[in-house]
Design a protein around this motif. Structure first.
Motif, PDB file in Angstrom:
ATOM      1  N   ILE A 158      60.078  53.382  97.757  1.00 53.61           N
ATOM      2  CA  ILE A 158      59.555  52.982  96.443  1.00 53.61           C
ATOM      3  C   ILE A 158      60.468  53.449  95.315  1.00 53.61           C
ATOM      4  O   ILE A 158      60.828  54.631  95.231  1.00 53.61           O
ATOM      5  N   ARG A 203      60.445  54.007  91.637  1.00 50.13           N
ATOM      6  CA  ARG A 203      59.549  54.158  90.498  1.00 50.13           C
ATOM      7  C   ARG A 203      60.176  53.639  89.206  1.00 50.13           C
ATOM      8  O   ARG A 203      59.483  53.094  88.350  1.00 50.13           O
ATOM      9  N   LEU A 243      59.752  49.991  89.084  1.00 48.70           N
ATOM     10  CA  LEU A 243      58.325  49.707  88.931  1.00 48.70           C
ATOM     11  C   LEU A 243      57.888  49.816  87.470  1.00 48.70           C
ATOM     12  O   LEU A 243      57.284  48.886  86.915  1.00 48.70           O
ATOM     13  N   LYS A 294      59.711  47.131  85.143  1.00 47.69           N
ATOM     14  CA  LYS A 294      59.268  45.743  85.268  1.00 47.69           C
ATOM     15  C   LYS A 294      57.826  45.546  84.824  1.00 47.69           C
ATOM     16  O   LYS A 294      57.489  44.552  84.174  1.00 47.69           O
ATOM     17  N   VAL A 295      56.976  46.493  85.180  1.00 53.55           N
ATOM     18  CA  VAL A 295      55.545  46.296  84.942  1.00 53.55           C
ATOM     19  C   VAL A 295      55.077  46.940  83.642  1.00 53.55           C
ATOM     20  O   VAL A 295      54.281  46.357  82.906  1.00 53.55           O
ATOM     21  N   GLU A 313      51.437  45.716  89.250  1.00 52.73           N
ATOM     22  CA  GLU A 313      52.009  46.922  89.852  1.00 52.73           C
ATOM     23  C   GLU A 313      52.010  46.824  91.372  1.00 52.73           C
ATOM     24  O   GLU A 313      53.023  47.112  92.037  1.00 52.73           O
ATOM     25  N   GLU A 332      54.507  44.383  92.727  1.00 48.47           N
ATOM     26  CA  GLU A 332      55.861  44.950  92.732  1.00 48.47           C
ATOM     27  C   GLU A 332      56.031  45.939  93.888  1.00 48.47           C
ATOM     28  O   GLU A 332      57.090  45.966  94.544  1.00 48.47           O
ATOM     29  N   LEU A 333      55.026  46.752  94.164  1.00 52.52           N
ATOM     30  CA  LEU A 333      55.109  47.673  95.301  1.00 52.52           C
ATOM     31  C   LEU A 333      55.272  46.890  96.605  1.00 52.52           C
ATOM     32  O   LEU A 333      56.098  47.254  97.465  1.00 52.52           O
ATOM     33  N   GLN A 345      58.905  45.559  96.886  1.00 47.60           N
ATOM     34  CA  GLN A 345      59.875  46.581  97.262  1.00 47.60           C
ATOM     35  C   GLN A 345      59.765  46.920  98.748  1.00 47.60           C
ATOM     36  O   GLN A 345      60.783  47.024  99.454  1.00 47.60           O
ATOM     37  N   LEU A 383      53.164  57.978  91.376  1.00 48.26           N
ATOM     38  CA  LEU A 383      53.995  56.835  90.996  1.00 48.26           C
ATOM     39  C   LEU A 383      54.485  56.932  89.554  1.00 48.26           C
ATOM     40  O   LEU A 383      55.676  56.851  89.301  1.00 48.26           O
ATOM     41  N   TRP A 384      53.556  57.095  88.626  1.00 48.61           N
ATOM     42  CA  TRP A 384      53.984  57.125  87.232  1.00 48.61           C
ATOM     43  C   TRP A 384      52.993  57.881  86.354  1.00 48.61           C
ATOM     44  O   TRP A 384      51.841  58.074  86.707  1.00 48.61           O
TER      45      TRP A 384
END
Length: 527
Positions: A306, A308, A311, A314-315, A381, A384-385, A388, A490-491
């Motif tokens: 992944i 991040r 991620l 983009k999102v 999100e 996108e995960l 990837q 993740l974030w």
């Protein structure tokens, strides 16, 4: 709040900072319905009973219920609210005594006394809701009420974080006559002692709050009432803001919507955005009951794949930043163990991890997420995960979405192999980014019992009244998380409040639990 420059508030683990400029005369507590504030959000309560919710329902609870302690704007330590004072009475942090304010009453006229406090907290554990906050009271042994104004909490182990729990909406105080000791109240009503009373409520529609005439607490109410409107679609919420149907929005804005509301065109419509750097995080949870996810190599390979940075770019387009620990930036003890161990995204390294474990075929996985809790960006999100992981050639991911009420039942019943969750701090302490996720019963519903964290590290930090004294133990716990990969951060997100220019107070409205203190919002008398 909404001047010609952006305002910034540091919430959660950071002290509150207010930047105001260019404002006209400000309103006071007087006025009529024109002073009522209308706030839109995508975070509707799952229940009105505090015994059965450990989620965004706290947003409403903070405004209609009182707690013994609370976190006024700018405070990182709990301060008296319904209590006149509270303190540990022993050197081991095992006995905690609170003296109540005199004359407190619930909105039904019932006295808020020591017996009411005991009733409120005992019922949380008696009811034992799977989606309730009972796990936050894991160190509570028993409650004694030596007199009408005194409550003594006896803990089964030292716990310096217990006052922080009492300052959270988990410890909301309820009227004993209206809240059964052994079951959840389900009549759609609220009987509390907070700054507001619930005048009307339509599930999934709106909550109409009026001033509580008998309120006695720390909140200085700057409006005559608040209506909270619940949206399932952030697009409709933003449209309502632009059309002046609501005065402010909180939670659920997508990155494109935030960007749009920050443009000159939005300013021309009288809308501005307050940016809040908080401790909100997003993460994946891995359920070891699933035969694939139970393999450490699979979890570590996912962590290795992944990206991040891609991620959030983009999102979330600058409204979030990559997170490499369950303890976010700005919170004492934050480290980056997931970056230290896995570095940058690398499919070849992930392939080696799997190959060394004897896994040579693509791993089939199902990822679950909630469709209506965290905003419309959640679906993007997870898309996108999936991209990837699929493009690595090592995984084949299927996505499934559920409305929040169904979703939380599913993850608490351990039905999902991998699922996404968000976390807003219960209180501003690193303990709250570690302890809720470990134990046989925990906040994410999947047993995770790392012995060193549970038996050694957390108990040691909880003996320390000086919370910074446990930094080493919190760092070690974060490292164990990175090794086990039962949770994958993740974030870390910023929080945004968008509102009309004639509304002030949003730079002070978020408490350390990132719940909106509605009493801080008010209309300016001129602009």
């Amino acid at each position: 709040m909404f001047n010609r420059t952006r305002c910034l508030q540091i919430t959660a683990a950071l002290a509150s900072i207010s930047l105001l400029a260019g404002c006209g005369m400000l309103s006071d507590d007087s006025g009529d319905d024109a002073k009522r504030i209308v706030v839109g959000t995508t975070s509707a309560p799952s229940t009105l009973d505090p015994a059965a919710a450990w989620d965004g329902s706290w947003e409403l609870y903070r405004n209609v219920y009182q707690t013994l302690l609370a976190f006024p704007t700018g405070s990182l330590k709990p301060q008296p609210d319904a209590a006149q004072n509270c303190e540990f009475t022993d050197s081991k942090n095992e006995s905690y005594r609170c003296t109540l304010r005199k004359g407190l009453k619930f909105s039904n006229g019932e006295p808020l006394d020591a017996k009411a406090v005991k009733h409120s907290l005992d019922r949380i554990r008696t009811i034992g809701s799977k989606v309730g906050p009972k796990d936050l009271f894991g160190t509570l042994d028993k409650i004694e009420t030596p007199d009408a104004l005194t409550v003594v909490f006896h803990l089964n182990t030292p716990d310096a974080t217990f006052p922080y729990v009492l300052g959270s909406p988990a410890a909301s105080l309820v009227a004993p006559k209206d809240y059964p000791a052994d079951k959840v109240r389900e009549d759609g009503k609220v009987t509390g002692s907070g700054p507001y009373v619930l005048d009307a409520y339509k599930e999934g529609g709106e909550a109409v709050l009026g001033r509580n005439g008998s309120y006695a607490g720390f909140a200085n109410r700057k409006n005559n009432g608040v209506t909270i409107r619940y949206f399932t679609d952030s697009v409709k919420m933003v449209a309502a803001l632009k059309a002046k149907e609501i005065d402010a929005t909180y939670r659920g804005l997508s990155a494109p919507e935030i960007k749009d509301l920050q443009t000159p065109a939005a300013h021309e419509l009288g809308v501005q955005v307050v940016e809040n750097v908080g401790a909100e995080i997003r993460y994946l949870v891995f359920n070891p009951k699933d035969p694939q996810v139970n393999k450490l190599a699979v979890r570590q390979a996912i962590a290795q794949v992944i990206d991040r940075g891609v991620l959030v770019s983009k999102v979330y387009q600058g409204t979030a930043e990559p997170l490499y620990s369950m303890v976010p930036k700005g919170v004492v003890g934050h480290k980056t163990p997931f970056f230290d161990k896995y570095g940058h995204a690398d499919a070849k390294k992930a392939q080696k991890i799997l190959k060394d474990a004897g896994i040579t075929q693509p791993v089939d996985l199902t990822f679950w997420y909630t469709t209506d809790r965290y905003g419309s960006s959640t679906a993007e999100e997870f898309t996108e995960l999936k991209r990837q992981l699929d493009e690595s050639g090592l995984f084949r991911v299927t996505l499934r979405g559920q409305p929040w009420k169904d979703f939380q039942v599913g993850y608490k019943n351990q039905e999902y192999p991998v699922f996404g969750r968000g976390w807003f701090p219960d209180f501003p302490d690193p303990d709250n980014f570690i302890a809720p996720f470990v134990g046989k019963e925990n906040a994410v519903g999947t047993p995770y019992e790392p012995a060193q964290i549970i038996n050694e590290l957390l108990p040691k930090t909880r003996r320390e009244g000086d919370r910074a004294a446990g930094i080493l133990q919190f760092e070690q716990a974060q490292q164990i998380f990175a090794e086990d990969v039962r949770l994958l951060p993740l974030w870390q997100g910023k929080l945004y409040v968008a509102a009309r220019e004639d509304v002030a107070g949003a730079e002070r409205a978020l408490d350390p639990q990132t719940a909106m203190q509605m009493w801080e919002l008010y209309r300016k008398t001129s602009w």
